[in-house]
Design a protein around this motif. Structure first.
Motif, PDB file in Angstrom:
ATOM      1  N   GLU A 125      69.492 -85.028  16.102  1.00 55.98           N
ATOM      2  CA  GLU A 125      70.236 -85.275  17.332  1.00 55.98           C
ATOM      3  C   GLU A 125      71.719 -84.955  17.109  1.00 55.98           C
ATOM      4  N   VAL A 126      72.268 -84.145  18.019  1.00 56.01           N
ATOM      5  CA  VAL A 126      73.674 -83.775  17.908  1.00 56.01           C
ATOM      6  C   VAL A 126      74.538 -84.886  18.516  1.00 56.01           C
ATOM      7  N   PHE A 154      84.441 -83.695  16.134  1.00 61.22           N
ATOM      8  CA  PHE A 154      83.498 -82.632  15.817  1.00 61.22           C
ATOM      9  C   PHE A 154      82.087 -83.092  16.129  1.00 61.22           C
ATOM     10  N   LYS A 155      81.180 -82.122  16.181  1.00 59.89           N
ATOM     11  CA  LYS A 155      79.776 -82.431  16.443  1.00 59.89           C
ATOM     12  C   LYS A 155      79.025 -82.407  15.126  1.00 59.89           C
ATOM     13  N   GLN A 156      78.095 -83.376  15.008  1.00 56.80           N
ATOM     14  CA  GLN A 156      77.328 -83.518  13.786  1.00 56.80           C
ATOM     15  C   GLN A 156      75.873 -83.772  14.149  1.00 56.80           C
ATOM     16  N   LYS A 157      74.985 -83.109  13.426  1.00 53.89           N
ATOM     17  CA  LYS A 157      73.568 -83.294  13.666  1.00 53.89           C
ATOM     18  C   LYS A 157      73.059 -84.405  12.753  1.00 53.89           C
TER      19      LYS A 157
END
Length: 169
Positions: free
Chosen positions: A138-139, A131-134
């Protein structure tokens, strides 16, 4: 299976984790129910324990919470009594390492259970979640590995054990 359960309990590196594993399996408890269990909720004479606010801990605010009683099987009675003698009673079944006035956190028990799984050779990767996390604006892409066995597997194993022994669902 039973051999894996024995292997798991034998690999417990502390009595606290060993008794938590045994109680979760023999009584079919969730991790939160083991962590929030009080000695006052265990009745050795009637061989039962009371699970307070099962699955919902906000009873004070919402007036909703499920309590239930769970039978304590004979094989676990003696170890539970020995555990109580060892820890000298107190309020909580599993106390925090930092304070005897606070129960052990679910996160702590989960982390220690994972160590026991690893020692037993049962920390088997099942799948990855990507998954993408900020983070700080910054992602970044993050990957978390889920394992075949988790603490909740003890609850499922207990249910399977009961069905195998002829208990009604």
């Amino acid at each position: 299976n039973p051999d894996q359960l024995v292997q798991l309990i034998d690999s417990a590196n502390s009595p606290k984790i060993g008794i938590a594993i045994a109680l979760a399996f023999f009584c079919g408890l969730r991790i939160s129910e083991v962590c929030n269990l009080k000695w006052d909720d265990i009745d050795f004479d009637l061989k039962k324990l009371k699970v307070v606010d099962s699955k919902f801990s906000m009873r004070a605010k919402t007036k909703y919470g499920k309590d239930r009683y769970v039978k304590i099987p004979d094989p676990i009675i003696s170890p539970l009594k020995k555990w109580k003698d060892l820890v000298g009673g107190g309020k909580w079944f599993l106390v925090s390492d930092k304070s005897p006035d606070v129960p052990m956190r679910k996160k702590t028990l989960g982390e220690r259970f994972r160590i026991v799984l690893e020692r037993a050779g049962l920390l088997i990767p099942d799948y990855d979640i990507v998954f993408k996390q900020k983070i700080f604006g910054e992602v970044k892409e993050k990957k978390v590995t889920r394992y075949k066995y988790r603490f909740h597997t003890l609850r499922h194993s207990y249910a399977t054990y009961l069905i195998d022994k002829g208990a009604d669902i």
